[in-house]
Design an enzyme around this catalytic site. Structure first.
Site, PDB file in Angstrom:
ATOM      1  N   THR A  26       9.753  96.619  12.017  1.00 47.59           N
ATOM      2  CA  THR A  26      10.387  97.848  11.490  1.00 47.59           C
ATOM      3  C   THR A  26      10.215  99.009  12.475  1.00 47.59           C
ATOM      4  O   THR A  26      11.106  99.845  12.615  1.00 47.59           O
ATOM      5  CB  THR A  26       9.834  98.226  10.100  1.00 47.59           C
ATOM      6  OG1 THR A  26       8.405  98.188  10.138  1.00 47.59           O
ATOM      7  CG2 THR A  26      10.325  97.282   9.018  1.00 47.59           C
ATOM      8  N   ARG A  34      12.520  93.414   1.967  1.00 45.32           N
ATOM      9  CA  ARG A  34      12.125  93.701   0.584  1.00 45.32           C
ATOM     10  C   ARG A  34      11.472  95.051   0.331  1.00 45.32           C
ATOM     11  O   ARG A  34      11.253  95.406  -0.808  1.00 45.32           O
ATOM     12  CB  ARG A  34      11.201  92.583   0.075  1.00 45.32           C
ATOM     13  CG  ARG A  34      11.941  91.280  -0.062  1.00 45.32           C
ATOM     14  CD  ARG A  34      11.082  90.138  -0.535  1.00 45.32           C
ATOM     15  NE  ARG A  34      11.858  88.905  -0.548  1.00 45.32           N
ATOM     16  CZ  ARG A  34      12.150  88.190   0.529  1.00 45.32           C
ATOM     17  NH1 ARG A  34      11.701  88.557   1.706  1.00 45.32           N
ATOM     18  NH2 ARG A  34      12.873  87.100   0.429  1.00 45.32           N
ATOM     19  N   GLN A 108       7.984  84.829  10.973  1.00 52.07           N
ATOM     20  CA  GLN A 108       9.161  84.574  10.136  1.00 52.07           C
ATOM     21  C   GLN A 108      10.356  85.352  10.681  1.00 52.07           C
ATOM     22  O   GLN A 108      11.452  85.244  10.169  1.00 52.07           O
ATOM     23  CB  GLN A 108       8.864  85.014   8.696  1.00 52.07           C
ATOM     24  CG  GLN A 108       7.695  84.273   8.082  1.00 52.07           C
ATOM     25  CD  GLN A 108       7.210  84.958   6.814  1.00 52.07           C
ATOM     26  OE1 GLN A 108       7.731  84.735   5.735  1.00 52.07           O
ATOM     27  NE2 GLN A 108       6.210  85.808   6.949  1.00 52.07           N
ATOM     28  N   ILE A 110      13.363  86.646  13.108  1.00 51.66           N
ATOM     29  CA  ILE A 110      14.403  85.951  13.873  1.00 51.66           C
ATOM     30  C   ILE A 110      14.851  86.807  15.058  1.00 51.66           C
ATOM     31  O   ILE A 110      15.800  86.464  15.746  1.00 51.66           O
ATOM     32  CB  ILE A 110      15.617  85.628  12.965  1.00 51.66           C
ATOM     33  CG1 ILE A 110      16.178  86.910  12.319  1.00 51.66           C
ATOM     34  CG2 ILE A 110      15.218  84.623  11.889  1.00 51.66           C
ATOM     35  CD1 ILE A 110      17.475  86.694  11.545  1.00 51.66           C
ATOM     36  N   HIS A 126      11.745  80.709  11.294  1.00 51.26           N
ATOM     37  CA  HIS A 126      13.110  80.867  10.753  1.00 51.26           C
ATOM     38  C   HIS A 126      14.159  80.947  11.846  1.00 51.26           C
ATOM     39  O   HIS A 126      15.286  81.379  11.593  1.00 51.26           O
ATOM     40  CB  HIS A 126      13.162  82.084   9.821  1.00 51.26           C
ATOM     41  CG  HIS A 126      12.299  81.914   8.606  1.00 51.26           C
ATOM     42  ND1 HIS A 126      11.782  82.954   7.877  1.00 51.26           N
ATOM     43  CD2 HIS A 126      11.852  80.784   8.004  1.00 51.26           C
ATOM     44  CE1 HIS A 126      11.047  82.472   6.883  1.00 51.26           C
ATOM     45  NE2 HIS A 126      11.068  81.177   6.936  1.00 51.26           N
ATOM     46  N   CYS A 134      26.934  75.157  19.283  1.00 52.29           N
ATOM     47  CA  CYS A 134      28.202  74.642  18.765  1.00 52.29           C
ATOM     48  C   CYS A 134      27.903  73.487  17.813  1.00 52.29           C
ATOM     49  O   CYS A 134      27.153  72.569  18.166  1.00 52.29           O
ATOM     50  CB  CYS A 134      29.081  74.161  19.921  1.00 52.29           C
ATOM     51  SG  CYS A 134      30.512  73.220  19.358  1.00 52.29           S
ATOM     52  N   CYS A 155      33.436  77.557  20.047  1.00 51.97           N
ATOM     53  CA  CYS A 155      32.948  77.046  21.322  1.00 51.97           C
ATOM     54  C   CYS A 155      34.083  76.986  22.347  1.00 51.97           C
ATOM     55  O   CYS A 155      35.179  76.507  22.036  1.00 51.97           O
ATOM     56  CB  CYS A 155      32.368  75.657  21.095  1.00 51.97           C
ATOM     57  SG  CYS A 155      31.744  74.872  22.576  1.00 51.97           S
ATOM     58  N   THR A 202       4.279  91.175   6.147  1.00 56.28           N
ATOM     59  CA  THR A 202       5.037  90.173   5.382  1.00 56.28           C
ATOM     60  C   THR A 202       4.686  90.264   3.907  1.00 56.28           C
ATOM     61  O   THR A 202       3.522  90.465   3.550  1.00 56.28           O
ATOM     62  CB  THR A 202       4.789  88.738   5.913  1.00 56.28           C
ATOM     63  OG1 THR A 202       5.395  87.804   5.014  1.00 56.28           O
ATOM     64  CG2 THR A 202       3.319  88.401   6.058  1.00 56.28           C
TER      65      THR A 202
HETATM   66  P1  NAD Z   1       9.815  91.160   3.686  1.00 59.93           P
HETATM   67  O1  NAD Z   1      10.894  92.161   3.875  1.00 59.93           O
HETATM   68  O2  NAD Z   1       9.862  90.295   2.485  1.00 59.93           O
HETATM   69  O3  NAD Z   1       8.401  91.900   3.669  1.00 59.93           O
HETATM   70  C1  NAD Z   1       8.025  92.820   4.655  1.00 59.93           C
HETATM   71  C2  NAD Z   1       6.675  93.385   4.267  1.00 59.93           C
HETATM   72  O4  NAD Z   1       6.211  94.200   5.334  1.00 59.93           O
HETATM   73  C3  NAD Z   1       6.705  94.260   3.021  1.00 59.93           C
HETATM   74  O5  NAD Z   1       5.578  93.978   2.231  1.00 59.93           O
HETATM   75  C4  NAD Z   1       6.672  95.680   3.598  1.00 59.93           C
HETATM   76  O6  NAD Z   1       6.086  96.590   2.692  1.00 59.93           O
HETATM   77  C5  NAD Z   1       5.836  95.481   4.834  1.00 59.93           C
HETATM   78  N1  NAD Z   1       6.075  96.420   5.929  1.00 59.93           N
HETATM   79  C6  NAD Z   1       7.284  96.885   6.382  1.00 59.93           C
HETATM   80  N2  NAD Z   1       7.123  97.667   7.465  1.00 59.93           N
HETATM   81  C7  NAD Z   1       5.773  97.683   7.699  1.00 59.93           C
HETATM   82  C8  NAD Z   1       4.981  98.316   8.698  1.00 59.93           C
HETATM   83  N3  NAD Z   1       5.512  99.040   9.696  1.00 59.93           N
HETATM   84  N4  NAD Z   1       3.632  98.153   8.631  1.00 59.93           N
HETATM   85  C9  NAD Z   1       3.059  97.392   7.641  1.00 59.93           C
HETATM   86  N5  NAD Z   1       3.780  96.785   6.691  1.00 59.93           N
HETATM   87  C10 NAD Z   1       5.116  96.911   6.724  1.00 59.93           C
HETATM   88  O7  NAD Z   1       9.757  90.279   5.018  1.00 59.93           O
HETATM   89  P2  NAD Z   1       9.152  88.825   5.281  1.00 59.93           P
HETATM   90  O8  NAD Z   1       7.935  88.626   4.465  1.00 59.93           O
HETATM   91  O9  NAD Z   1       9.113  88.669   6.737  1.00 59.93           O
HETATM   92  O10 NAD Z   1      10.215  87.807   4.711  1.00 59.93           O
HETATM   93  C11 NAD Z   1      11.568  88.073   4.822  1.00 59.93           C
HETATM   94  C12 NAD Z   1      12.473  87.137   5.544  1.00 59.93           C
HETATM   95  O11 NAD Z   1      13.336  88.026   6.182  1.00 59.93           O
HETATM   96  C13 NAD Z   1      11.934  86.291   6.636  1.00 59.93           C
HETATM   97  O12 NAD Z   1      12.342  85.025   6.340  1.00 59.93           O
HETATM   98  C14 NAD Z   1      12.647  86.732   7.916  1.00 59.93           C
HETATM   99  O13 NAD Z   1      13.299  85.649   8.517  1.00 59.93           O
HETATM  100  C15 NAD Z   1      13.699  87.671   7.485  1.00 59.93           C
HETATM  101  N6  NAD Z   1      13.822  88.962   8.217  1.00 59.93           N
HETATM  102  C16 NAD Z   1      13.587  89.032   9.548  1.00 59.93           C
HETATM  103  C17 NAD Z   1      13.705  90.248  10.196  1.00 59.93           C
HETATM  104  C18 NAD Z   1      13.437  90.277  11.677  1.00 59.93           C
HETATM  105  O14 NAD Z   1      13.643  89.289  12.358  1.00 59.93           O
HETATM  106  N7  NAD Z   1      12.960  91.413  12.206  1.00 59.93           N
HETATM  107  C19 NAD Z   1      14.050  91.395   9.513  1.00 59.93           C
HETATM  108  C20 NAD Z   1      14.308  91.296   8.130  1.00 59.93           C
HETATM  109  C21 NAD Z   1      14.164  90.066   7.504  1.00 59.93           C
HETATM  110 ZN    ZN Z   2      31.421  72.832  21.453  1.00 60.31          ZN
END
Ligand code: NAD
Ligand code: ZN
Length: 253
Positions: A26, A34, A108, A110, A126, A134, A155, A202
């Site tokens: 973030t 979430r 988790q 991506i 993930h 492709c 592709c 997470t």
């Molecule tokens: P989630 O959104 O479910 O949870 C994120 C958690 O991190 C929350 O509890 C939130 O309060 C906390 N949080 C947010 N910013 C924070 C910070 N700066 N410091 C401390 N805590 C912080 O995410 P998840 O548990 O990773 O699961 C969601 C799914 O979403 C995963 O499968 C993932 O693939 C995908 N996802 C990935 C990305 C990415 O690649 N950056 C972004 C969004 C979602």
């Molecule tokens: Zn192809």
């Protein structure tokens, strides 16, 4: 509980594993799913293209195959962040790996930011937006190919006689898809062999990823998150706060 307590754990640990989620990125400008500003809290009802749909519906395997145009429209708009760069959390984890303290990162996310920061032992449970294949011939495409294309990306290598090539699918685990077996096995092996596990940014609400914490039998389980998580109860140390700010304070020595 303080950052000094985390410093003591880092200092005495020889094999640390980091298990992270969207909250790690973030601070790089990528919204999580979430929390308050997360993608799942957004109201898509006013957006003609996605009215009546939730991100879980759109980011599912069945939606990808049934409505690929709409899937890619959403995917390009909300999941691709080409401008994002590693933040203090990613950078500190790279320093810890270089110092031979950190055994691996299980993420988790991506977004590929741990690899951009330089870490080599990264288990992307993930998948990654930087890997796209492709569906017909397996040819690889970088994220830029998806960004540059319009509609459903096709592709350029396997189309014949004017017919379009196969659909290019991001290597991103959609709802309804199983994560890669070997990535999961590697992640569980690292978790079961480490002496300290740092779980950060997470909500631990996505399976099977969250259940991988059950493989941890080491000394210190640390949770860094800005809200409560299901792992808090069994943690040695819980730090409630911003993961980038907290990791930034840790000295690598
Ligand atoms: P989630 O959104 O479910 O949870 C994120 C958690 O991190 C929350 O509890 C939130 O309060 C906390 N949080 C947010 N910013 C924070 C910070 N700066 N410091 C401390 N805590 C912080 O995410 P998840 O548990 O990773 O699961 C969601 C799914 O979403 C995963 O499968 C993932 O693939 C995908 N996802 C990935 C990305 C990415 O690649 N950056 C972004 C969004 C979602
Ligand atoms: Zn192809």
């Amino acid at each position: 509980m303080s950052v000094q307590a985390l410093q003591r754990i880092v200092d005495r640990s020889k094999r640390i594993v980091f298990f992270g989620g969207a909250g790690v990125s973030t601070a790089s400008g990528i919204p999580d799913f979430r929390s308050e500003n997360g993608l799942y809290r957004r109201d898509f009802s006013g957006d003609g293209a996605f009215a009546g749909l939730t991100p879980e519906m759109i980011l599912s395997q069945s939606f990808f195959y049934l409505n690929p145009e709409k899937f890619f429209d959403f995917y390009r708009r909300y999941l691709l962040h080409p401008e994002a760069v590693p933040n203090a959390a990613h950078r500190k984890l790279f320093a810890l790996e270089r110092a031979d303290k950190l055994r691996g990162i299980v993420t988790q996310n991506i977004d590929g930011l741990h690899k951009s920061a330089g870490n080599r032992r990264v288990y992307e449970l993930h998948g990654s937006v930087h890997e796209n294949y492709c569906l017909d011939c397996g040819a690889f495409y970088p994220m830029e190919a998806i960004l540059r294309s319009q509609g459903v990306p096709r592709c350029g290598r396997c189309g014949r006689g004017g017919a379009p090539g196969g659909v290019i699918k991001p290597w991103v685990v959609l709802y309804g898809e199983a994560p890669d077996k070997y990535t999961c096995m590697g992640a569980c092996r690292e978790i079961s062999n480490c002496d300290a596990l740092i779980v950060a940014g997470t909500s631990l609400s996505v399976e099977p990823a969250a259940s991988f914490l059950g493989y941890f039998h080491g000394r210190d389980l640390v949770v860094i998150n800005d809200e409560a998580t299901p792992a808090d109860a069994r943690a040695t140390l819980v730090l409630r706060g911003n993961v980038a700010e907290i990791l930034n304070e840790i000295e690598v020595r």
